[in-house]
Structures are given as structure tokens and as C-alpha cells.
Design a protein around this motif. Structure first.
Motif, PDB file in Angstrom:
ATOM      1  N   GLY A   5      33.695 -20.838  28.748  1.00 61.08           N
ATOM      2  CA  GLY A   5      33.723 -22.113  28.443  1.00 61.08           C
ATOM      3  C   GLY A   5      32.466 -22.963  29.106  1.00 61.08           C
ATOM      4  N   TYR A   6      32.519 -24.159  28.358  1.00 61.62           N
ATOM      5  CA  TYR A   6      31.358 -24.954  28.729  1.00 61.62           C
ATOM      6  C   TYR A   6      31.898 -26.490  28.620  1.00 61.62           C
ATOM      7  CZ  TYR A   6      29.911 -25.120  23.933  1.00 61.62           C
ATOM      8  OH  TYR A   6      30.241 -25.253  22.546  1.00 61.62           O
ATOM      9  N   ARG A   7      31.658 -27.380  29.518  1.00 64.02           N
ATOM     10  CA  ARG A   7      31.996 -28.878  29.247  1.00 64.02           C
ATOM     11  C   ARG A   7      30.569 -29.572  28.735  1.00 64.02           C
ATOM     12  NH1 ARG A   7      35.839 -30.601  34.156  1.00 64.02           N
ATOM     13  NH2 ARG A   7      37.336 -28.980  34.061  1.00 64.02           N
TER      14      ARG A   7
ATOM     15  N   ASP B 189      46.038 -33.732  31.739  1.00 62.48           N
ATOM     16  CA  ASP B 189      46.942 -33.493  32.660  1.00 62.48           C
ATOM     17  C   ASP B 189      47.644 -31.967  32.279  1.00 62.48           C
ATOM     18  OD1 ASP B 189      49.474 -32.951  34.125  1.00 62.48           O
ATOM     19  OD2 ASP B 189      50.274 -34.980  33.455  1.00 62.48           O
ATOM     20  N   THR B 190      46.851 -30.950  32.915  1.00 61.37           N
ATOM     21  CA  THR B 190      46.809 -29.430  32.313  1.00 61.37           C
ATOM     22  C   THR B 190      48.327 -29.020  32.326  1.00 61.37           C
ATOM     23  OG1 THR B 190      46.151 -28.953  34.570  1.00 61.37           O
ATOM     24  CG2 THR B 190      44.413 -28.979  32.971  1.00 61.37           C
ATOM     25  N   SER B 191      49.108 -29.677  33.261  1.00 59.21           N
ATOM     26  CA  SER B 191      50.580 -29.045  33.271  1.00 59.21           C
ATOM     27  C   SER B 191      51.201 -29.363  32.192  1.00 59.21           C
ATOM     28  CB  SER B 191      51.103 -29.737  34.523  1.00 59.21           C
ATOM     29  OG  SER B 191      51.298 -31.119  34.426  1.00 59.21           O
TER      30      SER B 191
ATOM     31  N   HIS C 159      42.339 -19.496  32.689  1.00 55.98           N
ATOM     32  CA  HIS C 159      42.663 -19.380  34.133  1.00 55.98           C
ATOM     33  C   HIS C 159      43.717 -20.581  34.471  1.00 55.98           C
ATOM     34  CE1 HIS C 159      39.616 -16.294  34.620  1.00 55.98           C
ATOM     35  NE2 HIS C 159      38.853 -17.283  33.931  1.00 55.98           N
ATOM     36  N   ARG C 160      43.361 -21.712  33.850  1.00 56.82           N
ATOM     37  CA  ARG C 160      44.308 -22.835  34.122  1.00 56.82           C
ATOM     38  C   ARG C 160      45.556 -22.691  33.087  1.00 56.82           C
ATOM     39  NH1 ARG C 160      39.570 -27.430  35.474  1.00 56.82           N
ATOM     40  NH2 ARG C 160      38.901 -26.081  37.241  1.00 56.82           N
ATOM     41  N   GLN C 161      45.417 -22.105  32.049  1.00 53.47           N
ATOM     42  CA  GLN C 161      46.375 -22.052  31.105  1.00 53.47           C
ATOM     43  C   GLN C 161      46.308 -23.481  30.376  1.00 53.47           C
ATOM     44  OE1 GLN C 161      48.389 -19.422  29.533  1.00 53.47           O
ATOM     45  NE2 GLN C 161      46.615 -18.788  29.969  1.00 53.47           N
ATOM     46  N   ALA C 162      45.540 -23.888  30.018  1.00 54.10           N
ATOM     47  CA  ALA C 162      45.305 -25.175  29.433  1.00 54.10           C
ATOM     48  C   ALA C 162      44.120 -25.567  28.912  1.00 54.10           C
ATOM     49  CB  ALA C 162      45.532 -26.317  30.448  1.00 54.10           C
TER      50      ALA C 162
ATOM     51  N   ILE D 164      51.135 -20.508  19.859  1.00 57.11           N
ATOM     52  CA  ILE D 164      51.057 -21.666  20.760  1.00 57.11           C
ATOM     53  C   ILE D 164      50.746 -21.005  22.195  1.00 57.11           C
ATOM     54  CG2 ILE D 164      52.178 -23.230  22.119  1.00 57.11           C
ATOM     55  CD1 ILE D 164      52.948 -24.355  19.364  1.00 57.11           C
ATOM     56  N   LYS D 165      49.915 -21.372  23.029  1.00 56.64           N
ATOM     57  CA  LYS D 165      49.614 -20.366  24.148  1.00 56.64           C
ATOM     58  C   LYS D 165      50.676 -20.530  25.318  1.00 56.64           C
ATOM     59  CE  LYS D 165      45.236 -20.257  22.586  1.00 56.64           C
ATOM     60  NZ  LYS D 165      44.398 -19.289  22.145  1.00 56.64           N
TER      61      LYS D 165
END
Lengths: 118, 258, 405
Positions: free
Chosen positions: B99-101, B153-155, B177-180, C126-127
Motif C-alpha cells: 500500500g501507500y498513503r 476507526d479501523t475496528s 495486516h490491520r484488516q481494514a 466483504i473482507k
């Protein structure tokens, strides 16, 4: 892909003086202090008509890329008239602190955008 | 809706400023009741137009709804694609390899007169009418009510990737990795909240290409770079109507090196 | 064979023996198909769960610039079909048009089967689906069309399920109420799905009021073809002669289908022209990709040929009498519509967001082709619909409606 191109370009640039058919140093790709700057001997010698000793008498060693090992090989010194800045001072050639992307080819290491590659 | 309350007093003319607050609310409620479930998001996004920021070069008397209203201006002619910003960003924010920001795009014009190449840095535009936050089903991405940063809010992220579709700047990626989904947040968690004044990318730039700061601070370099008439200032994809907080310009004067 | 009306007075034992007899009545071919479809569903579920655990990025071909692929388009396909089944069938038993009455039961059952297939597929796209279950409830975003769509489809499924139960119990009034509520929820949900695409400002091919409207019209079109297809197959499986009322129902369904194909042809024509006139940036490139670019075969052969023109000719030439002709038209139409959904989703993304900037990175159109995993999960979705359909034919004995009203 582009990084590979850059690597190949660097290798070519180092090997160039030994194998060069032309009577100049070909392309030199600087990678310090930032990636990357392409110096074209073809442009400077053949098209602009500069002689070797205009640069290689004092400003640059004959060995390619030696300059970039120096601690003062920075944009700041160029602006103060060192290295490329000896000519790129706004009178002989465009000033070192303008037209950045004319010399800087970036990490992607695109060649001089003169050919019709893209 | 919290945001709209926040800046009602200070918005520029939307043609409704003479309408008493109560009537406006009534009107909006009525509209909602009528259009009901069919309109879904639409009516709400129409309401959020009052959050619009007039941060284009023409609007000198801009009012910014956030304090500080973080933003950035990029001096496009100064970028040399050294990608120190990209590396600093990845290291600071643990951006995964895939990825990249922020990214540097290259534009080449072999037949151009003079300069034949330019580099265009892109990142999240921290839009003031963000598409991504509107489309997110769970408010996993939202505009921070204080500083206007588009946060994650990745959660809460379900990974539907609608925000990626909505973003006109390709600023979002899925972090396995963060699953988001993740994105640039102007280094809020990694730097700004710890007292740093600059984002990692702005701090790493050797050519002062990226000027980061508070859009609402009249003394800031950022404010001065935007609110002037001598150099053109633009945003990417203005037709998408997102009102970015990230601006672009070019200066013809010499670059000052650190 | 037991009649649907009997279900009202069942004991548990009676139910068990009835189900067993009904299931035992199938031929070898029936069981083979049932197993095949079941196996397909299991394979899809297995691969989907594997991708979920091991990381979607390794097994799906979607990527940052094209985050939605065939699984989204398949989901759209199934919910379009479900909404269409619900709407077309409700013309009869909700809005009282007698001609459409006989198709109600099977259609409602199939609308449940297709939407479940849609959910099955999207669960693997959906992940982090389990977060959806939590945060859709405790952190709803009312400006999000995805949220409305998901919520309303949930409501829709509940109504359709209740409607089917009431139809089984032959309780007409509550069935009509549920059918009506289901239709409203379905239209709301489905137009919100259109809005998921249509309200994205940065995606020129999708953007505009067209999508929500188009979605409803194309749902009805799809509904007609699926009704013809599955009723034809249903009577084949049960090896029964189609009653007169049912033939009449399919005839009016084909008529409605002709009308709706014309509506969608009209829609498509103007969609294309609006993408060409004045060469609107972003939209023009996408439309050209469909007309003469990499998606031209999809568009001309599948969308237009199989999806609309061939069924149009078949439906008209059949005069609503020739069931085989109608069946072949319906089958072609479903294939065409599937490609239509795929193109709608993929072509909407192939013009990079920075295309206009003229940078090297985004000079060319993006491309996408489904991976093996994505393909198998898609087939699994079809497997699930087919499995539920086959099972339903036996369990509910051909979804018969009593002839007394």
C-alpha cells in the motif's frame, strides 16, 4: 520495473567510459543525495558544444559519480556556484534552484524525456 | 450532523442565512420525512453542503469550520520524485509494502517547450465534502469534528471498499495486516498528537514541496500560499465537488534549500 | 402427491413422511444435479473461507484501483433477480391481477433463494463480514446507501420469508401485507443499491440519477426471464403438464418481459448516447470501452444480443405459447444480464481517477479479470440458487397454488 531501469542505467553509466564509442562519458546517473539525477554528456557535449575541460579541468573528476561521494554535493552548494552550479547559475544556463525536473528524473528513473518511449 | 452545528455561525452565504435556524431544521426534517428511506444518503449529503469550505484562491474571506483546519499545499514544480516523503510516510505509519498513503506521479511531455517532465505528489485530500465518509456504512471513516482530518476507526471497518470507490483521489487501500481500509491521516496518531508540527512527508521533503499547516491560521505559510492572487492555486478533480484541504501551486521563483 | 392446501393441518410425523415421499420422487438426474449444486456451494464456501483466512489479496484479482470485481457484480445480479421476482410476482397476488396469480408461490420462493445466493456471494467479497453484523447496528451511517441497502434487504428478506410462510399456510391477507411490504422494502433497497453506484461523484460512468431508476427497470426485466425459466424447469422436474392458468400467467409474463426489454433498450441507448455526446470526460472513455474497446464483445454479443435482442425475438415469436422458445429466450437473457451486471461494475472502474491528469501511471484504462477463487465463488452462488430451487420443487411439491381463486 522502473527501479530496474534505473539500476541498468546506473550500471551502463559506470561501464560507459570503457565501452563508449563516442568521445564523451555518455549518461551519468547520480543517486546521492537524492535519487536520481541524469547528466547527459550527449546533451552537453554534442548538442551544447561544451569541451571536456570546461567541466573536467576543475569542477568534476574524470571518474564518473566521484562528486556524489563528497559531503558538499548538495543543492545548497550548487546554488552557491559549486559543481553543476558553476554553469547552472542563471546566466550561463538555467539556475540550479529552478526547473528541478529538468535534471531530476526521480526514483522511477525515467530517462531524459526526449525520445518517444512513452 | 455535529459538524454542521459547529460552523453554522461562520458559514458563508448559502442563500439560507436569513432563514431562522428553527425553520431550517423544520424544513430539513420535512424533507427527510417525505423522501424517507428512498433517498437514503442523498438528503443527508445535501445538508452537509453547509460544511462547504471556500478555500479556493478566489475566496479571500474564507471561513474554516475546524480549528486547526489542517491542510497542505504542494509546490508541484519543486518535486523531484526523490520519494523521501513516501519512505518517511511508510516508516512512520507502518504502511504495508503493498500500500501507500502518498505517491508521486510522473507526467511527461516529450514535445513540450522547455521542461519536459513534472512530478505530481498525491495524497488524501482531506476533503471538506468527503465522499468516503458519506458512503461508509458504519462510520468507520469520519471527518474529525475538531481538526477536519478524514480519519479511520479501523475496528469498525467491514471491508466493503465503498470508500475506495467513492474516493476520487485513490487515497485508500486495504491493509491486510490491520484488516481494514487505511489512509493518510496527516500523521495525526503518529506525529501531530505527539506535539510534532509537520507530517512525516512534509518533514522529509528536501525541497519544501509540501507545506503543511493550519488553513485557518492567517499567519501560517500555508494560508499565505493559498490566499493570494499572484500564483494560481488549484485542487485536483474539482468537478468531483469534494472541496479538498490539499492544494497545488507552482512558483517560478527560485527554490530555497535547507 | 400432496397438495399445498394440506400444509395447514400437519402433524410433525405427517410432515416428516410427506417430505420423505416428496424427496424420494426425484429421478437419478435430479439427485445428481442436487449433489452437483450442493458440491459447488461447498467448494465455493471452502475457497471463500480460505481466502478470508489467508488474505483476500492473494486469491482475488481485485486491487486498489479496481476494488470491486465479479463478486460484487454477481451480488448485484442476484439481488436484481430477487427484486425482480418479488415485483413481478406481486403484480398478481398483491395488486390483484389474476393473470399473474399462479406464478406467485414459486416466484416468492425463488426471490428468497436468489437473495440468499446474493448474500452468500457478498459474504466472501466483504473482507470482515462479522464486523458488519455489529457495527451496522451500533454505528449506522444514515448517509450511506450501502447501509440503507443492507438494512432494507434484511427487512425485505424477512418480509419475503413471512410472505412465503403465509402463502404455504394459505393465509391470504397477511401474505398480501407481507408481499406489499416486501415490495416496498425491495424497491427501496434496490434503488439504494443503484444509488451506491449512482451517487459516487468521482465515477463518471455511474454518476447520476440513472442508476437507481435503471436498477428497478432492469430488475423487472430480469424477474420476467427468471420466472419463465424456472417455471419451465419446475414442470420439467416434476414431470407434469402445465395447467392452463399457468400457461396464461407465463404468457403475460413474456408480454411484460417484451415491454421491459424495450424499456431497457431505450435506457441503454440513451446511456450510450449521453456518454458520447460532447465526450464527457471519464464517461466517454468507459462508454467507448463498451462500444469498441475491450468490452465490445460483452456489450454487443452478450448484453445486447443475448440479453435483449434474442429474447425479444423469442418472446415475440413464441406468441406466449411456445414454451421452449420462451425458455431459450429467458436462458439467453439471464446470461446476457449477468454480463450486463459485470460490465456495469467493472467498466465503471476502468477509467482511473487520475486519467485526466495525463500522468504516465494512469494514461491507460485499467483491467480486471476474475481469479479462480472469484470464479468458483460466483459459480457457488448459482449453485446455491439451483440447489434451493431443486430442493424447493420437491419439498413444496411444485409450489402449487389452489385453483379456487
Amino acid at each position: 520495473m522502473n527501479k530496474h531501469c534505473a539500476t541498468i542505467a546506473i550500471c551502463l553509466a559506470i561501464a560507459m567510459p570503457a565501452v563508449a564509442a563516442e568521445n564523451h562519458g555518455g549518461d551519468v546517473v547520480y543517486t546521492k543525495p537524492v535519487k536520481s539525477v541524469l547528466f547527459s554528456h550527449k546533451l552537453h557535449v554534442e548538442e551544447k558544444g561544451l569541451s571536456c575541460d570546461m567541466c573536467h579541468a576543475r569542477t568534476f573528476d574524470m571518474q564518473a559519480l566521484k562528486a556524489q561521494e563528497n559531503a558538499d554535493f548538495t543543492m545548497k552548494s550548487l546554488v552557491e556556484g559549486k559543481y553543476c552550479g558553476a554553469c547552472h547559475n542563471g546566466t550561463m544556463a538555467f539556475a540550479s534552484n529552478t526547473r528541478c525536473a529538468a535534471c531530476h528524473t526521480g526514483v522511477k528513473g525515467g530517462g531524459p524525456p526526449r525520445g518517444g518511449k512513452h | 450532523m455535529k459538524q454542521s452545528k459547529h460552523d453554522l455561525g461562520s458559514t458563508k452565504n448559502e442563500g439560507m442565512e436569513n432563514v431562522p435556524m428553527e425553520e431550517r431544521r423544520q424544513f430539513l426534517k420535512m424533507g427527510l420525512a417525505i423522501t424517507g428511506i428512498f433517498a437514503g444518503g442523498t438528503i443527508f449529503s445535501a445538508v452537509s453542503v453547509i460544511d462547504r469550505v471556500f478555500a479556493s484562491s478566489e475566496e479571500f474571506t474564507a471561513q474554516y469550520p475546524y480549528k486547526p483546519h489542517y491542510g497542505m499545499i504542494l509546490f508541484q514544480n519543486r518535486c523531484v520524485d526523490c520519494e523521501r516523503c513516501v519512505a518517511a510516510c511508510a516508516e512512520t505509519n507502518h504502511v504495508p509494502h503493498e500500500g501507500y498513503r502518498t505517491r508521486i506521479l510522473m507526467k511527461e511531455m516529450p514535445d513540450a517547450v522547455g521542461l519536459k517532465r513534472e512530478f505530481i505528489p498525491v495524497l488524501c485530500n482531506h476533503c471538506n465534502v468527503p465522499q468516503c465518509t458519506r458512503v461508509c456504512p458504519t462510520k468507520a471513516t469520519y471527518k474529525d469534528p475538531v481538526n477536519g482530518i478524514v480519519m479511520m476507526d479501523t475496528s469498525k471497518c467491514i471491508g466493503c471498499l465503498t470508500c475506495q470507490e467513492g474516493c476520487p483521489y485513490n487515497a485508500r487501500y486495504f491493509d491486510e495486516h490491520r484488516q481494514a481500509v487505511d489512509k493518510c491521516n496527516f500523521c495525526f496518531d503518529t506525529r501531530l498528537s505527539k506535539g510534532e508540527k509537520l507530517t512525516a512527508c512534509a518533514a522529509a521533503c528536501p525541497a519544501s514541496c509540501r507545506v503543511f499547516g493550519d488553513l485557518s491560521d492567517k499567519g501560517s505559510d500555508l494560508y499565505k500560499a493559498i490566499h493570494q492572487l499572484e500564483r494560481p492555486v488549484w485542487v485536483l478533480r474539482p468537478e468531483a465537488g469534494t472541496k479538498p484541504s490539499v492544494f497545488y501551486t507552482k512558483d517560478t521563483s527560485a527554490v530555497a534549500f535547507k | 402427491m400432496a397438495n399445498g392446501a394440506e400444509t395447514a393441518q400437519l402433524t410433525l410425523n405427517g410432515l416428516e413422511s410427506m417430505v420423505t415421499t416428496r424427496l424420494k420422487s426425484g429421478s437419478m438426474g435430479y439427485y445428481f444435479l442436487l449433489l452437483l449444486c450442493g458440491g459447488l456451494v461447498l467448494a465455493a464456501a471452502g475457497l471463500g473461507i480460505h481466502a478470508m483466512v489467508a488474505g483476500h489479496d492473494k486469491y482475488y484479482n481485485v486491487y486498489r484501483e479496481v476494488p470491486w470485481g465479479i463478486l460484487i457484480s454477481t451480488y448485484v445480479f442476484f439481488v436484481v433477480t430477487s427484486t425482480g421476482l418479488c415485483l413481478v410476482s406481486s403484480i398478481g397476488h398483491v395488486f390483484g391481477n389474476q393473470d399473474f396469480m399462479p406464478i406467485a408461490k414459486r416466484s416468492v420462493f425463488l426471490s428468497i433463494a436468489t437473495i440468499l445466493s446474493g448474500f452468500f456471494v457478498i459474504a466472501f467479497e466483504i473482507k470482515i463480514p462479522w464486523r458488519m453484523a455489529i457495527y451496522n447496528v451500533i454505528s449506522p451511517n444514515l448517509t450511506s446507501n450501502i447501509w440503507w441497502m443492507g438494512t432494507l434487504y434484511g427487512v425485505y428478506l424477512a418480509f419475503m420469508f413471512a410472505e412465503y410462510v403465509f402463502l404455504l399456510l394459505d393465509r391470504h391477507k397477511p401474505a398480501v401485507f407481507c408481499g406489499f411490504s416486501g415490495s416496498v422494502a425491495g424497491i427501496a433497497a434496490h434503488s439504494n443499491l443503484g444509488a451506491v453506484f449512482g451517487l459516487l461523484m468521482g465515477r463518471e460512468f455511474w454518476h447520476g440519477p440513472y442508476m437507481p431508476i435503471y436498477f428497478i427497470a432492469s430488475a423487472m426485466m430480469t424477474g420476467c426471464s427468471v420466472i419463465i425459466l424456472f417455471h419451465f424447469l419446475g414442470y420439467r422436474i416434476n414431470k407434469e403438464e402445465m395447467p392452463v392458468a399457468m400457461k396464461k400467467a407465463l404468457r403475460v409474463t413474456a408480454k411484460l418481459g417484451v415491454l421491459l426489454i424495450c424499456v431497457i433498450l431505450f435506457f441503454t441507448t440513451w446511456k450510450m448516447i449521453s456518454g458520447l455526446a460532447g465526450r464527457p470526460a471519464g464517461k466517454y472513455e468507459a462508454v467507448m470501452a463498451l462500444l469498441s474497446g475491450p468490452y465490445a464483445v460483452n456489450f454487443w454479443v452478450f448484453e445486447l444480443g443475448l440479453g435483449m435482442l434474442f429474447p425479444l425475438v423469442m418472446f415475440i415469436r413464441s406468441k406466449g405459447e411456445n414454451l421452449k422458445m420462451m425458455f431459450s429466450g429467458a436462458l439467453a437473457m439471464i446470461v446476457g444480464i449477468f454480463v450486463m451486471r459485470y460490465d456495469l461494475v467493472v467498466v465503471g472502474q476502468i477509467v482511473p481517477v487520475y486519467h485526466e491528469l495525463g500522468v504516465n501511471e494512469y494514461k491507460h484504462l485499467l483491467s480486471y479479470a476474475p481469479s479462480l477463487y472469484e470464479t468458483v465463488i460466483t459459480l457457488g452462488g448459482f449453485g446455491l440458487t439451483a440447489f434451493l430451487f431443486l430442493l424447493g420443487e420437491k419439498l413444496f411439491a411444485g409450489h402449487k397454488v389452489e385453483e379456487n381463486h
